[in-house]
Write a protein that holds these residues in place. Structure first.
Motif, PDB file in Angstrom:
ATOM      1  N   TYR A   1     -17.748  21.930   1.853  1.00  0.00           N
ATOM      2  CA  TYR A   1     -16.845  20.933   2.431  1.00  0.00           C
ATOM      3  C   TYR A   1     -15.993  20.256   1.379  1.00  0.00           C
ATOM      4  O   TYR A   1     -16.338  20.201   0.209  1.00  0.00           O
ATOM      5  N   ASP A   2     -14.841  19.794   1.851  1.00  0.00           N
ATOM      6  CA  ASP A   2     -13.930  19.015   1.033  1.00  0.00           C
ATOM      7  C   ASP A   2     -14.219  17.554   1.366  1.00  0.00           C
ATOM      8  O   ASP A   2     -13.971  17.105   2.483  1.00  0.00           O
TER       9      ASP A   2
ATOM     10  N   SER B   1     -12.834  14.863   0.490  1.00  0.00           N
ATOM     11  CA  SER B   1     -11.724  13.902   0.350  1.00  0.00           C
ATOM     12  C   SER B   1     -11.590  12.940   1.529  1.00  0.00           C
ATOM     13  O   SER B   1     -11.421  11.749   1.354  1.00  0.00           O
TER      14      SER B   1
ATOM     15  N   HIS C   1     -17.426  16.710  -3.165  1.00  0.00           N
ATOM     16  CA  HIS C   1     -17.346  17.983  -2.455  1.00  0.00           C
ATOM     17  C   HIS C   1     -18.668  18.744  -2.529  1.00  0.00           C
ATOM     18  O   HIS C   1     -19.572  18.392  -3.280  1.00  0.00           O
TER      19      HIS C   1
ATOM     20  N   SER D   1     -19.952  23.054  -2.437  1.00  0.00           N
ATOM     21  CA  SER D   1     -19.744  24.476  -2.177  1.00  0.00           C
ATOM     22  C   SER D   1     -21.080  25.141  -1.877  1.00  0.00           C
ATOM     23  O   SER D   1     -21.124  26.314  -1.558  1.00  0.00           O
TER      24      SER D   1
ATOM     25  N   PRO E   1     -12.562  19.925   7.458  1.00  0.00           N
ATOM     26  CA  PRO E   1     -12.699  20.786   6.272  1.00  0.00           C
ATOM     27  C   PRO E   1     -14.159  20.989   5.885  1.00  0.00           C
ATOM     28  O   PRO E   1     -14.600  20.599   4.810  1.00  0.00           O
TER      29      PRO E   1
ATOM     30  N   ASP F   1      -5.060  21.211  -8.107  1.00  0.00           N
ATOM     31  CA  ASP F   1      -6.452  20.772  -7.943  1.00  0.00           C
ATOM     32  C   ASP F   1      -6.547  19.257  -7.869  1.00  0.00           C
ATOM     33  O   ASP F   1      -7.566  18.680  -8.250  1.00  0.00           O
TER      34      ASP F   1
ATOM     35  N   HIS G   1      -7.189  17.003  -5.750  1.00  0.00           N
ATOM     36  CA  HIS G   1      -8.311  16.329  -5.082  1.00  0.00           C
ATOM     37  C   HIS G   1      -9.666  16.767  -5.631  1.00  0.00           C
ATOM     38  O   HIS G   1     -10.695  16.429  -5.077  1.00  0.00           O
ATOM     39  N   ARG G   2      -9.644  17.557  -6.688  1.00  0.00           N
ATOM     40  CA  ARG G   2     -10.900  18.165  -7.135  1.00  0.00           C
ATOM     41  C   ARG G   2     -11.218  17.968  -8.602  1.00  0.00           C
ATOM     42  O   ARG G   2     -12.179  18.563  -9.100  1.00  0.00           O
TER      43      ARG G   2
ATOM     44  N   GLN H   1     -13.956  12.566  -6.992  1.00  0.00           N
ATOM     45  CA  GLN H   1     -13.316  13.828  -6.604  1.00  0.00           C
ATOM     46  C   GLN H   1     -13.574  14.976  -7.579  1.00  0.00           C
ATOM     47  O   GLN H   1     -13.359  16.133  -7.216  1.00  0.00           O
TER      48      GLN H   1
ATOM     49  N   CYS I   1     -18.916  18.187  -7.451  1.00  0.00           N
ATOM     50  CA  CYS I   1     -19.197  19.153  -6.385  1.00  0.00           C
ATOM     51  C   CYS I   1     -20.665  19.561  -6.449  1.00  0.00           C
ATOM     52  O   CYS I   1     -21.171  19.920  -7.517  1.00  0.00           O
TER      53      CYS I   1
ATOM     54  N   LEU J   1     -12.400  24.404   0.606  1.00  0.00           N
ATOM     55  CA  LEU J   1     -11.917  23.786  -0.630  1.00  0.00           C
ATOM     56  C   LEU J   1     -10.583  24.391  -1.067  1.00  0.00           C
ATOM     57  O   LEU J   1      -9.744  23.705  -1.636  1.00  0.00           O
TER      58      LEU J   1
END
Lengths: 258, 258
Positions: A10-11, A13, A56, A58, A87, A125, A127-128, A236, A239, B124
């Motif tokens: 999931y994202d 954000s 986030h 994964s 998302p 990238d 937001h990451r 942000q 992960c 993502l």
């Protein structure tokens, strides 16, 4: 009631975090809505890691009990259908024994924190990553990170809101590596205190920027005081990339991407 | 009027493409606004590659003439300041000779196309990949890709709107590689026809899905007819990752990330 284990991406954000809250959309609520779409009932889902707002995943792992059996692939595909347009995606679904618990049975959680270290702001990238424009000394950060590995009282690297009974944790590994204009921090432990990875990252950034000598991390650890730790890095860049389980064949950790 | 060369990163999602148009925001207009912020004058910028709507760049190259000299680092930092909040960043700025032309002097353009090949939808990277749920045979795709390399009439892999005078192009390389659940296509040439990379990608996907044998790409090439080529892959998987120039030290290509 058959129990299923899901692996989620999931994202973070747009979410207030994993956990259902009154002040905005949560990943948990999005998933529970999708589960309702699949089986027509309200079912609680339990995650391995309760990620904060903006963080986030994964390789988040959850378990849930469905009122009747479904083929695992159908669970995955139907949940992905009902999750749209949130998302959040179910990467894997499998039926597990009724004793399986996503949170309590986890033997290791793996987090990855990514810093974009260049003058120009992040775009693709944005937001990451955490953007730090000044050059980071990743080797000094790696040396400092090694000082935190092991069984310690991590009070200095713990949110003042942390509700864990004990500040004692075993940090299995904490590495720092540069790849082009990225500095990537990987942290693994059975469990973490609230904000521990982000406070460790904020402290390592102080070292990377030359403001702290690496040894200061050992001193911060010994102080057992949040004030001795560095600032909390923003969410942000973080992960949850994987979670391990003890039973043979139960390793559902995903390797970090990219 | 000193000439500058910039290397740009941008997220093409919200743009109608590189080129200024009446129907929406363009990367070119965003950059020209920022240049106006820097020098107070309206200055045209010229790019190596006119990317389409939704196509990204991590190594686009542009040139522009400023009315008076500025330190190159100040050009980079000031443009990044004025570009906010547009998802465009200047990675590098350097002063170049007045004869330098970002478009005409380019000796190679490097594009990367990323396919996410798994059941679950992308999350993502949802604005940066083409999602194909059915398993792709990346080895068959690689074999098919090799058939397109070289100097050919690429009429079958050219948008019907393409305005290039000749369909003859030299494709220097076209590779297909699997990395976990990604299939990554890299294409390099001095220049490409309109939509060439996306039509080659759409054709390779037909091979990967088992609908076409690899040899069909040679037949499609020989047909010199757009109808013989495959469908046009969607824009969001495509990224202009770098541009090369002939003069020594002028290579500003960026290696693909991740």
């Amino acid at each position: 009631m058959p129990r299923y284990r899901l692996v989620l991406e999931y994202d973070g954000s747009g979410f207030v975090g994993w956990q259902r809250q009154d002040n905005g959309p949560s990943v948990q609520a999005a998933l529970e809505r999708a589960v309702h779409g699949l089986c027509g009932e309200t079912v609680a889902v339990t995650a391995a890691g309760r990620t904060d707002a903006g963080v986030h995943a994964s390789g988040q792992v959850v378990h849930l009990d469905l009122p009747r059996p479904y083929p695992a692939d159908r669970v995955r595909d139907a949940l992905n259908h009902y999750l749209k347009p949130d998302p959040v995606a179910v990467l894997q679904a499998s039926e597990v024994g009724e004793g399986f618990h996503a949170r309590f049975d986890a033997t290791a959680r793996h987090y990855r924190y990514e810093i974009l270290n260049r003058r120009a702001p992040p775009v693709l990238d944005r937001h990451r990553v955490w953007h730090l424009a000044k050059p980071l000394d990743s080797e000094a950060m790696a040396a400092a990170a090694a000082l935190l590995v092991g069984h310690h009282d991590f009070s200095s690297f713990r949110s003042t809101q942390c509700q864990a009974a004990s500040p004692l944790k075993t940090l299995d590994s904490l590495t720092v590596a540069r790849r082009d204009d990225r500095v990537v921090i990987c942290a693994s432990a059975r469990s973490f205190l609230h904000n521990q990875v982000r406070i460790m990252t904020g402290s390592l950034a102080q070292v990377g920027l030359g403001r702290w000598p690496p040894a200061r991390l050992a001193a911060a650890l010994a102080a057992r005081d949040r004030k001795a730790g560095g600032p909390t890095a923003p969410p942000q860049g973080l992960c949850l990339v994987g979670v391990d389980y003890a039973a043979p064949g139960d390793r559902v950790s995903r390797r970090p991407q990219g």
